[in-house]
Design an enzyme around this catalytic site. Structure first.
Site, PDB file in Angstrom:
ATOM      1  N   GLU A 240     -15.164   7.045   7.974  1.00 59.69           N
ATOM      2  CA  GLU A 240     -15.649   5.693   7.643  1.00 59.69           C
ATOM      3  C   GLU A 240     -14.589   4.910   6.866  1.00 59.69           C
ATOM      4  OE1 GLU A 240     -19.461   6.034   5.739  1.00 59.69           O
ATOM      5  OE2 GLU A 240     -20.386   6.854   7.532  1.00 59.69           O
TER       6      GLU A 240
ATOM      7  N   GLN B 259      10.199 -12.198  -0.771  1.00 60.34           N
ATOM      8  CA  GLN B 259       9.874 -11.181  -1.765  1.00 60.34           C
ATOM      9  C   GLN B 259       8.446 -10.665  -1.559  1.00 60.34           C
ATOM     10  OE1 GLN B 259      11.511 -11.295  -5.809  1.00 60.34           O
ATOM     11  NE2 GLN B 259       9.429 -11.644  -6.495  1.00 60.34           N
TER      12      GLN B 259
ATOM     13  N   LYS C  17     -28.093  14.461   2.516  1.00 62.81           N
ATOM     14  CA  LYS C  17     -27.006  13.776   3.208  1.00 62.81           C
ATOM     15  C   LYS C  17     -25.679  14.499   3.147  1.00 62.81           C
ATOM     16  CE  LYS C  17     -27.451   9.529   4.081  1.00 62.81           C
ATOM     17  NZ  LYS C  17     -27.524   8.886   5.377  1.00 62.81           N
TER      18      LYS C  17
ATOM     19  N   TYR D  50      17.657 -17.114   3.655  1.00 64.91           N
ATOM     20  CA  TYR D  50      16.734 -16.434   2.743  1.00 64.91           C
ATOM     21  C   TYR D  50      15.914 -17.441   1.943  1.00 64.91           C
ATOM     22  CZ  TYR D  50      14.826 -13.670  -1.042  1.00 64.91           C
ATOM     23  OH  TYR D  50      13.961 -13.089  -1.934  1.00 64.91           O
TER      24      TYR D  50
ATOM     25  N   SER E 284     -24.811  12.267  -1.060  1.00 66.41           N
ATOM     26  CA  SER E 284     -25.371  11.037  -1.598  1.00 66.41           C
ATOM     27  C   SER E 284     -25.854  11.318  -3.010  1.00 66.41           C
ATOM     28  CB  SER E 284     -26.539  10.594  -0.716  1.00 66.41           C
ATOM     29  OG  SER E 284     -27.400   9.755  -1.460  1.00 66.41           O
TER      30      SER E 284
ATOM     31  N   SER F  82       9.485  -8.993  -9.313  1.00 64.28           N
ATOM     32  CA  SER F  82       9.003  -8.046  -8.299  1.00 64.28           C
ATOM     33  C   SER F  82       9.211  -6.597  -8.724  1.00 64.28           C
ATOM     34  CB  SER F  82       9.711  -8.300  -6.965  1.00 64.28           C
ATOM     35  OG  SER F  82      11.109  -8.262  -7.132  1.00 64.28           O
TER      36      SER F  82
ATOM     37  N   ASN G 161      20.361 -10.887  -1.499  1.00 59.83           N
ATOM     38  CA  ASN G 161      19.709 -11.171  -0.215  1.00 59.83           C
ATOM     39  C   ASN G 161      20.040 -10.125   0.842  1.00 59.83           C
ATOM     40  OD1 ASN G 161      18.916 -13.380  -1.613  1.00 59.83           O
ATOM     41  ND2 ASN G 161      20.060 -14.884  -0.412  1.00 59.83           N
TER      42      ASN G 161
ATOM     43  N   THR H 188     -20.007   4.873  29.411  1.00 56.23           N
ATOM     44  CA  THR H 188     -19.530   3.484  29.515  1.00 56.23           C
ATOM     45  C   THR H 188     -20.695   2.643  28.997  1.00 56.23           C
ATOM     46  OG1 THR H 188     -20.368   3.226  31.767  1.00 56.23           O
ATOM     47  CG2 THR H 188     -18.079   3.939  31.555  1.00 56.23           C
ATOM     48  N   HIS H 189     -20.367   1.565  28.321  1.00 56.51           N
ATOM     49  CA  HIS H 189     -21.399   0.706  27.719  1.00 56.51           C
ATOM     50  C   HIS H 189     -22.323   1.498  26.799  1.00 56.51           C
ATOM     51  CE1 HIS H 189     -20.117  -2.074  30.868  1.00 56.51           C
ATOM     52  NE2 HIS H 189     -20.268  -1.064  31.700  1.00 56.51           N
TER      53      HIS H 189
ATOM     54  N   LYS I  77       6.964  -7.107   0.564  1.00 58.20           N
ATOM     55  CA  LYS I  77       6.991  -5.680   0.216  1.00 58.20           C
ATOM     56  C   LYS I  77       5.628  -5.025   0.036  1.00 58.20           C
ATOM     57  CE  LYS I  77      11.407  -6.473  -1.764  1.00 58.20           C
ATOM     58  NZ  LYS I  77      11.240  -7.890  -1.355  1.00 58.20           N
TER      59      LYS I  77
ATOM     60  N   ASN J 297     -22.203  12.837   4.390  1.00 56.01           N
ATOM     61  CA  ASN J 297     -21.680  11.621   5.014  1.00 56.01           C
ATOM     62  C   ASN J 297     -20.225  11.766   5.447  1.00 56.01           C
ATOM     63  OD1 ASN J 297     -24.129  10.331   4.404  1.00 56.01           O
ATOM     64  ND2 ASN J 297     -23.385   9.811   2.353  1.00 56.01           N
TER      65      ASN J 297
HETATM   66  N1  ARG Z   1      13.641  -9.591  -5.271  1.00 58.53           N
HETATM   67  C1  ARG Z   1      14.170 -10.347  -4.186  1.00 58.53           C
HETATM   68  C2  ARG Z   1      13.395 -10.047  -2.911  1.00 58.53           C
HETATM   69  O1  ARG Z   1      12.706  -9.112  -2.868  1.00 58.53           O
HETATM   70  C3  ARG Z   1      15.604 -10.033  -3.967  1.00 58.53           C
HETATM   71  C4  ARG Z   1      16.368 -11.156  -3.364  1.00 58.53           C
HETATM   72  C5  ARG Z   1      16.398 -12.285  -4.291  1.00 58.53           C
HETATM   73  N2  ARG Z   1      17.305 -13.276  -3.858  1.00 58.53           N
HETATM   74  C6  ARG Z   1      17.259 -14.511  -4.365  1.00 58.53           C
HETATM   75  N3  ARG Z   1      18.129 -15.332  -3.950  1.00 58.53           N
HETATM   76  N4  ARG Z   1      16.343 -14.872  -5.204  1.00 58.53           N
HETATM   77  O2  ARG Z   1      13.481 -10.733  -1.949  1.00 58.53           O
END
Ligand code: ARG
Length: 476
Positions: A304, A336, A297, A331, A291, A37, A124, A169-170, A339, A299
């Site tokens: 949007e 993970q 144009k 956990y 455009s 990650s 964790n 309205t509508h 995020k 825009n």
């Molecule tokens: N990179 C992990 C997460 O974002 C951190 C926690 C990992 N814990 C584990 N027991 N693998 O959740």
């Protein structure tokens, strides 16, 4: 920051350092990328360091580590922080995530003290703490941006308190309202959004650290001390819950989905108002594009796109809800996946609110087009019915009489105000010489003179109230 590096020759060594000797074979390159990650959670680096420093201070205070260990950890972390800020820190995919990357570097820099940092802690509770610290800061920023947007809406509303446009309205002309009143409707929505975020912050601002992997720790930790060092209001009360639930992030995404829903509604109006067929407003050129083929144009790209980005923010909310729904305590690695959607939500809403505050402040109003539109569609028909009621006619009878008058006007292609008193009296004998006063647009809006009504005086009051609420004292 330097890109994460793959170093196949030493990947197992790195892993082995992280996991000890428990494993007998390395993961494949693909599995390594799949489970890592660091590419996205390195964004948590500074709050990760902040959390680690508070943890280390507490460990020293309860004498689990020595004062020297703490000093070494603080020195190492200061260096790591400056490396990260200078973008010279080397992030390694082999070390999976932000936590292990920083810890490994700490050990490189300060040796044994670095190895003691993780005492009584797990990734964790560490990651749950990091996300909460990061999110708290995001919430505060979004709160300021909502304030700025409300202020922009109220500022324009005050200038346009007397500007009349048709209320719909509508999607059909209903009754005249003032443009200021219309804008203040959005200021109310964003005000509720701000209070939702404030409320969410209360549940974000609790400390998970101390939960360790799931069951707590056998070390004599002082959780309230860590909470107070990190500015948390309290500690999470159950270790299993603390490491596993992400409901606080879901709440945040839900509040953001509503912000974007309101932004999207406003965008839709801006787009319609700016359409040459309507022509109620213009937006500054810096929020629009041309455009590549049609030279005429201009825009409304920003509204949007904001309308479109509402989809991804809603998607992120559904993603997180779905991520959580099947997870048993405590956990699981599923978490993970919390995020990217969360980061994307905060980024999208931050950028959107920043741009919208500026764009609303620069809105160019075209009162003549608004007024012309309000004069079509019998916008004052309700006023005529109310007029009859005030002369003793039952509302349903008044409604019926005015409906006949409207049909007549449709036949003649004219407005109610174009009929003479004599012509109007055909529809009800109670109509008097003063009837045209209520058939004007100005009379119609001015009559709605109560809290929440569209009368210019009320709009000015409401705008002033919001300006006072969003007043920001400029630092000297
Ligand atoms: N990179 C992990 C997460 O974002 C951190 C926690 C990992 N814990 C584990 N027991 N693998 O959740």
């Amino acid at each position: 920051m330097k890109n994460t590096q793959n170093t196949p020759h030493n990947q197992f060594d790195k892993k082995a350092e992280a996991w000890s000797a428990r494993f007998s074979e390395p993961v494949s390159e693909l599995v390594k990328r799949y489970t890592a990650s660091v590419d996205f959670d390195k964004r948590l680096a500074l709050v990760d360091i902040q959390g680690s420093l508070a943890h280390a201070k507490m460990l020293a205070a309860v004498k689990v580590i020595t004062a020297q260990d703490l000093a070494d950890i603080e020195r190492g972390m200061a260096q790591i922080q400056s490396e990260i800020q200078a973008e010279t820190f080397t992030w390694l995919l082999d070390l999976e995530d932000v936590h292990l990357n920083i810890e490994k570097r700490l050990v490189e820099l300060v040796g044994d003290a670095g190895k003691r940092l993780h005492t009584g802690r797990s990734r964790n509770d560490q990651v749950a703490t990091d996300i909460r610290l990061w999110l708290r800061n995001e919430i505060d920023q979004l709160g300021d941006l909502l304030k700025a947007l409300r202020r922009a809406l109220a500022t324009v509303a005050l200038q346009q308190a007397d500007t009349i446009l048709p209320g719909f309205t509508h999607m059909q002309v209903a009754q005249p309202v003032t443009f200021g009143h219309h804008l203040l409707a959005y200021a109310e929505m964003f005000g509720r959004d701000a209070s939702r975020l404030e409320d969410c912050r209360k549940r974000v601002n609790l400390l998970p650290l101390g939960a360790a992997a799931l069951a707590g720790t056998s070390f004599p930790i002082d959780r309230p001390m860590v909470a107070s060092l990190l500015g948390f209001d309290d500690v999470c009360q159950n270790s299993l819950d603390a490491v596993s639930d992400r409901d606080f992030a879901i709440e945040f995404c839900s509040a953001c989905a509503l912000i974007m829903t309101h932004i999207s509604r406003l965008s839709e109006e801006l787009i319609i108002w700016m359409s040459p067929r309507v022509g109620f407003i213009d937006l500054p050129d810096r929020f629009c594009t041309g455009s590549s083929i049609m030279p005429q144009k201009k825009n409304p790209d920003v509204p949007e796109l904001a309308r479109g980005k509402t989809g991804r923010v809603n998607g992120n909310l559904v993603g997180l809800l779905t991520l959580m729904k099947g997870q048993p305590l405590a956990y699981n690695k599923d978490n993970q996946e919390d995020k990217e959607g969360l980061f994307d939500t905060a980024d999208t809403v931050r950028d959107t609110l920043t741009i919208f505050a500026d764009m609303i402040a620069g809105i160019q109003v075209k009162p003549a087009a608004m007024r012309a539109a309000a004069l079509q569609g019998f916008a004052t028909a309700t006023d005529l019915a109310d007029y009859l009621v005030k002369r003793g006619v039952a509302f349903r009878d008044a409604h019926e009489a005015v409906a006949h008058a409207v049909r007549e006007c449709e036949k003649k292609s004219c407005d109610l105000a174009d009929l003479t008193v004599a012509e109007l009296r055909v529809f009800h004998a109670s109509i008097g010489d003063d009837v045209h006063q209520v058939l004007t647009l100005e009379g119609s809006v001015a009559a709605r003179d109560h809290i929440g009504g569209t009368a210019p005086a009320r709009v000015r009051q409401a705008a002033e109230k919001i300006l006072a609420q969003t007043h920001v004292i400029q630092p000297l």
